[in-house]
Design a protein around this motif. Structure first.
Motif, PDB file in Angstrom:
ATOM      1  N   GLY A 138       0.842  -1.190   0.000  1.00  0.00           N
ATOM      2  CA  GLY A 138       0.000   0.000   0.000  1.00  0.00           C
ATOM      3  C   GLY A 138       0.873   1.234   0.000  1.00  0.00           C
ATOM      4  N   SER A 139       0.499   2.200   0.838  1.00  0.00           N
ATOM      5  CA  SER A 139       1.283   3.429   0.927  1.00  0.00           C
ATOM      6  C   SER A 139       0.752   4.292   2.060  1.00  0.00           C
ATOM      7  N   THR A 140       1.626   5.142   2.580  1.00  0.00           N
ATOM      8  CA  THR A 140       1.147   6.161   3.523  1.00  0.00           C
ATOM      9  C   THR A 140       0.084   7.019   2.820  1.00  0.00           C
ATOM     10  N   ALA A 141       0.192   7.094   1.507  1.00  0.00           N
ATOM     11  CA  ALA A 141      -0.772   7.898   0.731  1.00  0.00           C
ATOM     12  C   ALA A 141      -2.180   7.324   0.832  1.00  0.00           C
ATOM     13  N   GLY A 142      -2.273   6.040   1.254  1.00  0.00           N
ATOM     14  CA  GLY A 142      -3.589   5.443   1.426  1.00  0.00           C
ATOM     15  C   GLY A 142      -4.263   5.868   2.711  1.00  0.00           C
ATOM     16  N   PRO A 145      -4.030  12.178   3.336  1.00  0.00           N
ATOM     17  CA  PRO A 145      -4.272  12.945   2.093  1.00  0.00           C
ATOM     18  C   PRO A 145      -3.217  14.013   1.850  1.00  0.00           C
ATOM     19  N   TYR A 146      -2.917  14.277   0.586  1.00  0.00           N
ATOM     20  CA  TYR A 146      -2.051  15.406   0.250  1.00  0.00           C
ATOM     21  C   TYR A 146      -2.353  15.848  -1.170  1.00  0.00           C
ATOM     22  N   LYS A 147      -1.978  17.054  -1.489  1.00  0.00           N
ATOM     23  CA  LYS A 147      -2.249  17.605  -2.823  1.00  0.00           C
ATOM     24  C   LYS A 147      -1.553  16.758  -3.888  1.00  0.00           C
ATOM     25  N   VAL A 151      -6.293  10.013  -7.074  1.00  0.00           N
ATOM     26  CA  VAL A 151      -6.668   8.592  -7.216  1.00  0.00           C
ATOM     27  C   VAL A 151      -5.581   7.671  -6.681  1.00  0.00           C
ATOM     28  N   TYR A 152      -4.328   8.116  -6.728  1.00  0.00           N
ATOM     29  CA  TYR A 152      -3.254   7.232  -6.252  1.00  0.00           C
ATOM     30  C   TYR A 152      -3.487   6.835  -4.807  1.00  0.00           C
ATOM     31  N   GLY A 153      -3.670   7.841  -3.963  1.00  0.00           N
ATOM     32  CA  GLY A 153      -3.896   7.557  -2.539  1.00  0.00           C
ATOM     33  C   GLY A 153      -5.139   6.704  -2.339  1.00  0.00           C
ATOM     34  N   ALA A 181       2.791  -0.316   4.109  1.00  0.00           N
ATOM     35  CA  ALA A 181       2.502   1.032   3.599  1.00  0.00           C
ATOM     36  C   ALA A 181       3.711   1.934   3.788  1.00  0.00           C
ATOM     37  N   PRO A 182       4.583   1.965   2.764  1.00  0.00           N
ATOM     38  CA  PRO A 182       5.766   2.805   2.902  1.00  0.00           C
ATOM     39  C   PRO A 182       5.462   4.280   2.663  1.00  0.00           C
ATOM     40  N   GLY A 183       6.342   5.125   3.175  1.00  0.00           N
ATOM     41  CA  GLY A 183       6.401   6.533   2.767  1.00  0.00           C
ATOM     42  C   GLY A 183       7.423   6.639   1.648  1.00  0.00           C
ATOM     43  N   MET A 184       8.105   7.723   1.644  1.00  0.00           N
ATOM     44  CA  MET A 184       9.004   8.090   0.538  1.00  0.00           C
ATOM     45  C   MET A 184      10.236   7.196   0.454  1.00  0.00           C
ATOM     46  N   ALA A 185      10.369   6.515  -0.702  1.00  0.00           N
ATOM     47  CA  ALA A 185      11.522   5.644  -0.922  1.00  0.00           C
ATOM     48  C   ALA A 185      12.075   5.922  -2.303  1.00  0.00           C
ATOM     49  N   GLU A 188      12.287   4.116  -8.950  1.00  0.00           N
ATOM     50  CA  GLU A 188      11.878   4.791 -10.197  1.00  0.00           C
ATOM     51  C   GLU A 188      10.489   5.401 -10.063  1.00  0.00           C
ATOM     52  N   PHE A 189       9.936   5.286  -8.860  1.00  0.00           N
ATOM     53  CA  PHE A 189       8.552   5.696  -8.593  1.00  0.00           C
ATOM     54  C   PHE A 189       8.258   7.118  -9.073  1.00  0.00           C
ATOM     55  N   THR A 190       9.109   8.070  -8.703  1.00  0.00           N
ATOM     56  CA  THR A 190       8.836   9.471  -9.058  1.00  0.00           C
ATOM     57  C   THR A 190       9.114   9.728 -10.534  1.00  0.00           C
ATOM     58  N   VAL A 192       8.436   7.623 -12.840  1.00  0.00           N
ATOM     59  CA  VAL A 192       7.194   7.152 -13.478  1.00  0.00           C
ATOM     60  C   VAL A 192       6.077   8.164 -13.239  1.00  0.00           C
ATOM     61  N   ARG A 193       5.999   8.640 -11.998  1.00  0.00           N
ATOM     62  CA  ARG A 193       4.891   9.549 -11.627  1.00  0.00           C
ATOM     63  C   ARG A 193       4.923  10.838 -12.466  1.00  0.00           C
ATOM     64  N   THR A 194       6.158  11.290 -12.749  1.00  0.00           N
ATOM     65  CA  THR A 194       6.309  12.555 -13.496  1.00  0.00           C
ATOM     66  C   THR A 194       6.552  12.314 -14.979  1.00  0.00           C
ATOM     67  N   ARG A 241      12.880  11.571   8.317  1.00  0.00           N
ATOM     68  CA  ARG A 241      12.860  12.962   7.838  1.00  0.00           C
ATOM     69  C   ARG A 241      11.616  13.307   7.021  1.00  0.00           C
ATOM     70  N   GLN A 242      10.643  12.371   6.968  1.00  0.00           N
ATOM     71  CA  GLN A 242       9.377  12.656   6.292  1.00  0.00           C
ATOM     72  C   GLN A 242       8.264  12.663   7.332  1.00  0.00           C
ATOM     73  N   VAL A 243       7.506  13.770   7.413  1.00  0.00           N
ATOM     74  CA  VAL A 243       6.324  13.805   8.280  1.00  0.00           C
ATOM     75  C   VAL A 243       5.167  14.376   7.471  1.00  0.00           C
TER      76      VAL A 243
HETATM   77  O1  LIG Z   1       3.362   6.041  -2.225  1.00  0.00           O
HETATM   78  C1  LIG Z   1       4.361   6.751  -2.294  1.00  0.00           C
HETATM   79  C2  LIG Z   1       4.815   7.467  -1.094  1.00  0.00           C
HETATM   80  S1  LIG Z   1       4.311   9.084  -1.139  1.00  0.00           S
HETATM   81  O2  LIG Z   1       4.730   9.666  -2.461  1.00  0.00           O
HETATM   82  O3  LIG Z   1       2.837   9.110  -1.019  1.00  0.00           O
HETATM   83  O4  LIG Z   1       4.987   9.760   0.004  1.00  0.00           O
END
Ligand SMILES: O=CCS(=O)(=O)O
Ligand code: NDP
Length: 253
Positions: A138-142, A145-147, A151-153, A181-185, A188-190, A192-194, A241-243
């Protein structure tokens, strides 16, 4: 008896790191993803240590998923661990600026893809019973919420509730279910996202201490190798370092 792990999204990031971690422990590997050349590289790297079976697979393709599972070679027919890892985020822009197609891609991959693979492998996991594990990424995004999460979250919130509900139906079979549910790692995630913006990826992960793919692979391995009578339902993990961001307030000029 050699145990087997079925990994979706094994061609990059968490999935590739998990393939290496489980190989270290002697697991037979079923590695899947859409990029064949990467699968073959990983097979080349690990087949000297453990048995490796690679399948070029798009988890959104229900028939292909069923075929891949139905045609698993005998040596890989008993799957002890399913890592539902394949997934992506797209379009970090505000919802109103995002193409509907990008929303569909995330739902088709992160939700339908995960259920496609789970449905196909449930019978073999139930045959294994005690000690078998389904680990959904999953993800912390689940949860938070954040801007730009739109749909990802929401797809990752599905992962959490699906994991809990699956546990209820598998009660008594011995099969475990966990949502990690990880946070920021840094993977290639970002990128792909961008849609290929290397500068954006470098900027996000630069000048801080994100988690690594290996950090998450270690969590996957830890969960999968717990004593058979233990189930971790939800494991949220972030860099120190991520909150979370504070509430945003719209104000008159
Ligand atoms: O799921 C990815 C982690 S984050 O971009 O939501 O912090
Ligand atoms: N990195 C992070 O900050 C976080 C990531 N996550 C989640 O972790 C999981 C792994 O992501 P991560 O390793 O970071 O990212 P990567 O982009 O590095 O890896 C994503 C993997 O998913 C695979 N994949 C994507 N779409 C499909 C598809 N349709 N069919 C099959 N495989 C697919 C990719 O393989 P290929 O392109 O070859 O098909 C790749 O192997 C994802 O579910 C992501 O949402 C959760 C929280 C934080």
């Amino acid at each position: 008896m050699t145990k087997s792990v079925f990994i979706t999204g094994a061609t990059s990031g968490f999935g590739r790191a998990a393939a290496r971690r489980f190989a270290e422990a002697g697991y037979s590997l079923v590695l899947t993803g859409r990029r064949r050349e990467r699968l073959e590289e990983l097979e080349q790297e690990l087949s000297g240590k453990v048995a490796v079976h690679v399948v070029e697979l798009d988890v959104r393709d229900e028939a292909a998923v069923k075929k891949a599972v139905d045609e698993l070679p005998e040596a890989f027919a008993s799957i002890h661990v399913l890592l539902n890892n394949a997934g992506l985020a797209l379009a970090p822009e505000p919802a109103q600026d995002v193409a509907l197609e990008d929303w569909h891609t995330m739902i088709d991959t992160n939700v339908k893809g995960m259920v496609n693979v789970t449905h196909a492998l449930l019978p073999t996991l139930i045959d294994i019973g005690a000690g078998a594990s389904i680990i959904n990424i999953g993800s912390t995004a689940g949860k938070w919420p954040y801007k730009g999460s739109h749909v990802y979250g929401a797809t990752k919130a599905f992962v959490e509730q699906f994991s809990y509900n699956l546990r209820c139906d598998l009660h008594g079979t011995g099969v475990r279910v966990t949502d990690i549910a990880p946070g920021m790692a840094e993977t290639e995630f970002t990128l792909v996202r961008t849609k290929g913006d290397q500068a954006a990826s470098d900027q996000l992960y630069g000048n801080t201490t994100p988690m690594s793919a290996e950090d998450i692979a270690e969590q996957m391995f830890y969960v999968a190798t717990l004593p058979a009578h233990l189930n971790i339902n939800f494991l949220e993990i972030q860099p120190v370092r991520q909150v979370w961001a504070g509430m945003a307030v719209d104000r008159d000029e």
